[in-house]
Every structure is written in structure tokens, then in C-alpha cells.
Design an enzyme around this catalytic site. Structure first.
Site, PDB file in Angstrom:
ATOM      1  N   HIS A  17       5.374 -17.348   1.351  1.00  0.00           N
ATOM      2  CA  HIS A  17       3.983 -17.156   1.750  1.00  0.00           C
ATOM      3  C   HIS A  17       3.822 -16.006   2.731  1.00  0.00           C
ATOM      4  O   HIS A  17       2.846 -15.285   2.685  1.00  0.00           O
ATOM      5  CB  HIS A  17       3.403 -18.468   2.328  1.00  0.00           C
ATOM      6  CG  HIS A  17       3.270 -19.537   1.282  1.00  0.00           C
ATOM      7  ND1 HIS A  17       3.411 -20.878   1.536  1.00  0.00           N
ATOM      8  CD2 HIS A  17       3.041 -19.449  -0.055  1.00  0.00           C
ATOM      9  CE1 HIS A  17       3.260 -21.570   0.399  1.00  0.00           C
ATOM     10  NE2 HIS A  17       3.038 -20.714  -0.570  1.00  0.00           N
ATOM     11  N   ASP A  29       5.562 -22.500  -5.414  1.00  0.00           N
ATOM     12  CA  ASP A  29       4.568 -23.548  -5.121  1.00  0.00           C
ATOM     13  C   ASP A  29       4.486 -24.578  -6.255  1.00  0.00           C
ATOM     14  O   ASP A  29       4.368 -25.775  -6.001  1.00  0.00           O
ATOM     15  CB  ASP A  29       3.173 -22.937  -4.916  1.00  0.00           C
ATOM     16  CG  ASP A  29       3.050 -22.196  -3.590  1.00  0.00           C
ATOM     17  OD1 ASP A  29       4.052 -22.140  -2.838  1.00  0.00           O
ATOM     18  OD2 ASP A  29       1.960 -21.665  -3.303  1.00  0.00           O
ATOM     19  N   HIS A  50      20.296 -27.418  -0.834  1.00  0.00           N
ATOM     20  CA  HIS A  50      20.346 -26.177  -1.624  1.00  0.00           C
ATOM     21  C   HIS A  50      19.283 -25.215  -1.079  1.00  0.00           C
ATOM     22  O   HIS A  50      18.292 -24.907  -1.737  1.00  0.00           O
ATOM     23  CB  HIS A  50      20.137 -26.490  -3.110  1.00  0.00           C
ATOM     24  CG  HIS A  50      20.548 -25.385  -4.058  1.00  0.00           C
ATOM     25  ND1 HIS A  50      21.458 -25.573  -5.084  1.00  0.00           N
ATOM     26  CD2 HIS A  50      20.178 -24.089  -4.147  1.00  0.00           C
ATOM     27  CE1 HIS A  50      21.622 -24.443  -5.765  1.00  0.00           C
ATOM     28  NE2 HIS A  50      20.849 -23.522  -5.219  1.00  0.00           N
ATOM     29  N   GLU A  62      26.678 -23.180  -1.590  1.00  0.00           N
ATOM     30  CA  GLU A  62      26.923 -21.758  -1.299  1.00  0.00           C
ATOM     31  C   GLU A  62      26.644 -21.340   0.142  1.00  0.00           C
ATOM     32  O   GLU A  62      25.719 -20.565   0.413  1.00  0.00           O
ATOM     33  CB  GLU A  62      26.099 -20.878  -2.248  1.00  0.00           C
ATOM     34  CG  GLU A  62      26.500 -21.014  -3.687  1.00  0.00           C
ATOM     35  CD  GLU A  62      25.822 -19.992  -4.599  1.00  0.00           C
ATOM     36  OE1 GLU A  62      24.963 -19.232  -4.120  1.00  0.00           O
ATOM     37  OE2 GLU A  62      26.184 -19.929  -5.772  1.00  0.00           O
ATOM     38  N   GLU A  98      28.317 -24.309 -11.135  1.00  0.00           N
ATOM     39  CA  GLU A  98      27.365 -23.365 -11.728  1.00  0.00           C
ATOM     40  C   GLU A  98      28.126 -22.261 -12.435  1.00  0.00           C
ATOM     41  O   GLU A  98      29.140 -21.767 -11.931  1.00  0.00           O
ATOM     42  CB  GLU A  98      26.479 -22.673 -10.675  1.00  0.00           C
ATOM     43  CG  GLU A  98      25.408 -23.519 -10.061  1.00  0.00           C
ATOM     44  CD  GLU A  98      24.582 -22.749  -9.026  1.00  0.00           C
ATOM     45  OE1 GLU A  98      24.450 -21.504  -9.123  1.00  0.00           O
ATOM     46  OE2 GLU A  98      24.073 -23.404  -8.103  1.00  0.00           O
TER      47      GLU A  98
HETATM   48  C1  GBH Z   1      23.441 -19.154  -7.323  1.00  0.00           C
HETATM   49  O1  GBH Z   1      23.719 -18.107  -6.428  1.00  0.00           O
HETATM   50  C2  GBH Z   1      22.490 -20.159  -6.710  1.00  0.00           C
HETATM   51  O2  GBH Z   1      23.168 -21.330  -6.304  1.00  0.00           O
HETATM   52  C3  GBH Z   1      21.344 -20.536  -7.605  1.00  0.00           C
HETATM   53  O3  GBH Z   1      20.357 -21.175  -6.861  1.00  0.00           O
HETATM   54  C4  GBH Z   1      20.828 -19.309  -8.306  1.00  0.00           C
HETATM   55  O4  GBH Z   1      19.673 -19.554  -9.037  1.00  0.00           O
HETATM   56  C5  GBH Z   1      21.924 -18.822  -9.222  1.00  0.00           C
HETATM   57  O5  GBH Z   1      23.095 -18.572  -8.507  1.00  0.00           O
HETATM   58  C6  GBH Z   1      21.586 -17.559 -10.004  1.00  0.00           C
HETATM   59  O6  GBH Z   1      21.426 -16.454  -9.145  1.00  0.00           O
HETATM   60  O7  GBH Z   1      22.820  -8.954  -3.343  1.00  0.00           O
HETATM   61  O8  GBH Z   1      22.799  -7.773  -5.435  1.00  0.00           O
HETATM   62  O9  GBH Z   1      24.479  -9.445  -5.037  1.00  0.00           O
HETATM   63  C7  GBH Z   1      24.599 -17.091  -6.923  1.00  0.00           C
HETATM   64  C8  GBH Z   1      25.003 -16.087  -5.876  1.00  0.00           C
HETATM   65  C9  GBH Z   1      24.188 -14.498  -4.341  1.00  0.00           C
HETATM   66  C10 GBH Z   1      23.919 -14.098  -6.651  1.00  0.00           C
HETATM   67  C11 GBH Z   1      23.098 -13.495  -4.026  1.00  0.00           C
HETATM   68  C12 GBH Z   1      22.836 -13.080  -6.355  1.00  0.00           C
HETATM   69  C13 GBH Z   1      21.975 -11.542  -4.698  1.00  0.00           C
HETATM   70  C14 GBH Z   1      22.027 -10.265  -5.468  1.00  0.00           C
HETATM   71  N1  GBH Z   1      23.957 -15.109  -5.627  1.00  0.00           N
HETATM   72  N2  GBH Z   1      23.052 -12.485  -5.051  1.00  0.00           N
HETATM   73  S1  GBH Z   1      23.103  -9.048  -4.763  1.00  0.00           S
END
Ligand code: GBH
Length: 493
Positions: free
Chosen positions: A46, A59, A129, A174, A387
Site C-alpha cells: 500500500h 489484497d 512465510h 527462507e 519448493e
Molecule cells: C521462493 O523464493 C519463495 O519462498 C516463494 O514465496 C516465491 O513465490 C518463490 O520462491 C518464487 O519466487 O534479486 O534478482 O535474485 C525464492 C528465492 C529470492 C528468488 C529473491 C527471487 C529475487 C530476485 N527468491 N529473488 S533477484
């Protein structure tokens, strides 16, 4: 590697579990339903809407707050053994503290859990999470040492309400993202950038203690009657050295990105990884700090945290090459690009294809190396893949051959790790059951086996081709018919 596999290599071990995953903020919506309070993600989207790629919010998201029955139907169609979802702290415990439990929150999660069990699907519950109560963030969030008690109290509430029916528990998803990105960049909530990683390291230590306290509570008060299993989930990109000279940089990257969150829990001796502890102490002194920016563990704290796992929870998506920063080279520090503290830089191999979201480079072999690495580091621990998955974008509809190819090649490498390398992988979770709010990518990155129509008020869910792939895989318990699923888009060999 794909050549010459005999068919038995492609069969899953007996008892191997399959699941699909989501998380509360990404799917539930109902952001202000009943007495739910604001989480840091409600605030972030927001107030910092410009950071979200399509200017959207969670939302309503998939509206699973109302449509959870449909979600259960989908899981049944897939034939999964378990569903990994998370509990929204602010829905269940609106003040953040446990003085008051929400009747509405209780009802929602009881319905979901009972609904799953009625269909023979096991709930696998993540307690946290990323959607911290804003009230707690106002008190410093994960940088305030009291967070470990706030989290432990909340975890006890969750265990007492749902522990009779939930047997797979994940404390926190994570930590690297929570601490290194959440308290080191403005890319995700709370987006508080504190220089010199002060916030990141405080968060790191407090989070380890929070996890450990929750684990000990489960172990002592609930395990004797409920017999479940509990651990934390870490995220790791596989890191390979760019050249032979980069093995040191790679080792530091592994210790920093992975070891800072796994060594205290999974190693025999506990505490911080030694190289990391030493380097941060030296750097801190040079910078004029009176103590290391990486807060020390006391002996008692080392013992509290050490061994607090029943399995190794891991999310894996992609790989990076690591090299040392060249002298005088100008790189912008970012937790996933360049680390100033340890002087390493991440790159992608020019041959790796990437998903449209940019960061997800395809290198399935990295999954096998990573599993080998975990075994080498932490022995014969049970590993639960919590995952793994692939993103398409809005142009790709229901025929998601590239997603199928991702799953097929990654699962093949996991099976090789199990069969050839003796890695003890007990289960695999696809991210995600359906398209959802993909944090800073908004609804632009689509990780779903099911497509969700976000322009439809009913948030209609439609199976993609990958649903058929998964349902077959789970039914047959083997990775077969690979030709049928072979995509023309990518070839590895
Ligand atoms: C997971 O994170 C999450 O647990 C989940 O909620 C999410 O939806 C899923 O993966 C898919 O993304 O800075 O360019 O690297 C995965 C780890 C860390 C991957 C942050 C993406 C940001 C992009 N994530 N990263 S970058």
C-alpha cells in the site's frame, strides 16, 4: 547425463511424498477480513506500490480466503500426498502477541486442515512465510531480540490449535530472503535498508533463536502426543566457481548465503560458519565498530540452536557462477549479485536459458550438485524439497511445455541424486499449486500448475498442461513417458 538411464533409475523410492505449495500472503487475500491486522506486506504494497512490477497488491490475490474448497479439489486432481501452505500470523493472532486469538482465523485454518484431511491430503504447515505483523515490525521486527519469544509464543498457539492434525511443520521460510533482502534492500517488506548489514545480521541471529525456541517447544510439549516432524526451510541457488581460481569465492558464497542459516542448526559444532565469523569480525574492526556486526552466539545459544531439525527443508530454483570481484571493478552490492563483505560476484552462464522473470536460469544439474553438497556437509539427513518450480509470463497460457520441461529435468536430477549418490530425499514439493502474488513481480510471474484469472472476480482456476504431467508422475511414481513431455524449447544434452 540423460543418456543411458535404465528405467529403474527413474522410479521413486517407496514412501516418497509429493506435494504442492503456496503461502498465505500470496494466495489468501482477505487482507482486512474480520479482525485480521496489517502485516508488513499489507503495509509495503500500500505504501510502496511503485516497487511492485505491475502496481498490484495481494489484497485479494487468489481469494483462497473464500475459495479454499476449490484449492482442495485441485490438490485432489493432482493426487498430491500433502499441501504446503502457510499461516498468516495477523489472521490468527491479530495483535502479534498471543493475548487474543482470532475466532475467524481459527475457523479458516480449521476448515482448510479438516477439508484436506477429508480428502486424504496431509497438511504441511509453514508457521511464517514473510507476513510479519506490522505491530511487531514497529518494534523492530526481526532485529529486536524479543522476536524469538513473540515467535515462539505464536508457534505454541499454532501447535496447540492444529498439532493434533498437522504432522509436518516448517517454522520459517527462507531466512536469507527475510534478513538479507528484507533488512538489506528495499525490494521486499519491510524494505528497511540498514547500512553495513547491521539489520541483516541481527535478524539472522534472532531468527535462528526464534526457530530453535519453536522447535524446542514442539519437541517437549507436543511431539510426545502428536509425533510430527518439524524443521526450517532454507533456499539455495547452486553456486559453481566460474574458474579454478574462484573456488575460494565460491566457498565463501556457500557459507554466506547458505551456511549462515544452516551451520548453526545442522552442523555438529553449531554456531556461525568459521570463515564468515572471522571475516565479519575483521571488517567490523577496520570500520571502527567495537564488536563484530555479526552478533556472537553465547555457548548456551549455540546449544539451544544446534540440532533443532527433524529434516532438512530446502527450496531450490536456480544456479549461479561465482567469481571474485576484479580489482577496481564497480559492481552494485546486492544480496544476490555482489557481496561487498566477501568480495564475490554472481554471474549466469551464457548458455543457461532464463525464465521471463530474469533470475531463474535453468541448470538442472545444479540441483543434483546441491543435494550432494548438503549430504557432504550435513551427513545422511532426510531432505524435504519444499519448493521447486518455474515461472512463465502472461503470454504463455495453458500449454506450458517449458514448465513441464523444467520439472522433468529437475526431477530427473533429483532422482539421480537419490539413486546414484544415495542422497536421502524424502519428498518433493512443486511451487506453485496456482498462479499467485509473486512478491515484487506482482502477478506478472506465473508459477502455477493452475492458471488463475485475476481479472475474474471469481478468480477462476484452470489446469495447465503441467497438471497432467504431475498427476501422471504422482500416480505412476516414476519419471516416464519423457518423450511425451519433451519440449522443443530446451535441450540440455
Ligand atoms: C521462493 O523464493 C519463495 O519462498 C516463494 O514465496 C516465491 O513465490 C518463490 O520462491 C518464487 O519466487 O534479486 O534478482 O535474485 C525464492 C528465492 C529470492 C528468488 C529473491 C527471487 C529475487 C530476485 N527468491 N529473488 S533477484
Amino acid at each position: 547425463l540423460g543418456v543411458g538411464l535404465c528405467s529403474d533409475v527413474l522410479t521413486f523410492p517407496p514412501g516418497f511424498m509429493f506435494g504442492a505449495a503456496t503461502s498465505s500472503y500470496q494466495v489468501e487475500g482477505g487482507w482486512n477480513a474480520s479482525d485480521k491486522s496489517m502485516s508488513i506486506w499489507d503495509t509495503f504494497v500500500h505504501e510502496h506500490n511503485e516497487i511492485i512490477a505491475d502496481g498490484s497488491t495481494g489484497d485479494i490475490a487468489c481469494d483462497s480466503y473464500h475459495l479454499w474448497k476449490r484449492d482442495i479439489e485441485m490438490l485432489k486432481e493432482l493426487g498430491v500426498d500433502f499441501y504446503r501452505f502457510s499461516i498468516s500470523w495477523t489472521r490468527l493472532v491479530p495483535t502479534g502477541h498471543i493475548n487474543r486469538i482470532s475466532e475467524d482465523g481459527k475457523r479458516y485454518y480449521n476448515n482448510l486442515i479438516d477439508g484436506l484431511l477429508m480428502k486424504g491430503i496431509e497438511p504441511a504447515v509453514t508457521i511464517y512465510h514473510w507476513d510479519l505483523p506490522q505491530h511487531l515490525q514497529d518494534l523492530g521486527g526481526w532485529t529486536n531480540p524479543y522476536i524469538s519469544d513473540w515467535f515462539a509464543d505464536y508457534a505454541r498457539v499454532v501447535f496447540s490449535l492444529f498439532g493434533d492434525r498437522v504432522k509436518i511443520w516448517i517454522t520459517i521460510n527462507e531466512p536469507i530472503v527475510i534478513c538479507d533482502i528484507g533488512y538489506g534492500t528495499n525490494a521486499i517488506a519491510p524494505g528497511t535498508v540498514i547500512p553495513d548489514k547491521i539489520g541483516t545480521y541481527l535478524c539472522n541471529k534472532n531468527l535462528m533463536i526464534a526457530h530453535a525456541k519453536a522447535y524446542r517447544i514442539y519437541d517437549k510439549e507436543f511431539r510426545p502426543k502428536y509425533h510430527g516432524m518439524i524443521s526450517i526451510v532454507n533456499q539455495l541457488f547452486w553456486f559453481a566457481p566460474l574458474s579454478l581460481e574462484d573456488t575460494h569465492a565460491t566457498n565463501l558464497a556457500l557459507q554466506n548465503v547458505f551456511g549462515r542459516y544452516t551451520h548453526p542448526i545442522f552442523s555438529k559444532e553449531g554456531g556461525w560458519p568459521a570463515d564468515i565469523e572471522r571475516i565479519v569480525a575483521i571488517n567490523s574492526e577496520k570500520q571502527g565498530y567495537y564488536a563484530s556486526r555479526l552478533p556472537a552466539f553465547t555457548k548456551e545459544e549455540i546449544e539451544l540452536v544446534r540440532g533443532t531439525f527433524d529434516f532438512f527443508g530446502m527450496n531450490h530454483y536456480t544456479s549461479r557462477l561465482v567469481r571474485e570481484r576484479h580489482n577496481g571493478e564497480n559492481v552494485i552490492p546486492h544480496p544476490l549479485l555482489y557481496d561487498k563483505e566477501f568480495n564475490y560476484v554472481f554471474e549466469m552462464h551464457p548458455d543457461w536459458k532464463t525464465a521471463t522473470n530474469g533470475w531463474l536460469a535453468l541448470y538442472p544439474e545444479g540441483f543434483r550438485y546441491l543435494l550432494q553438497y548438503i549430504k557432504k556437509q550435513y551427513g545422511d539427513v532426510k531432505i524435504l524439497i519444499t519448493e521447486n518450480g518455474y515461472a512463465t509470463d502472461t503470454r504463455q497460457g495453458l500449454v506450458d511445455d517449458d514448465r513441464i520441461e523444467y520439472y522433468r529435468t529437475y526431477i530427473e536430477q533429483m532422482l539421480l541424486a537419490i539413486k546414484e549418490d544415495g542422497v536421502n530425499v524424502i519428498g518433493y514439493t512443486a511451487w506453485s499449486l496456482m498462479d499467485n502474488f509473486e512478491w515484487m513481480d506482482g502477478y506478472k510471474s506465473k508459477f502455477g500448475l493452475y492458471e488463475v484469472d485475476f481479472s475474474n472476480p471469481h478468480r477462476t482456476r484452470t489446469p495447465r498442461k503441467s497438471v497432467k504431467f504431475f498427476a501422471d508422475l504422482i500416480k505412476n511414481r516414476q519419471l516416464n513417458g519423457t518423450d511425451k513431455y519433451k519440449s522443443e524449447l530446451y535441450s540440455w544434452h
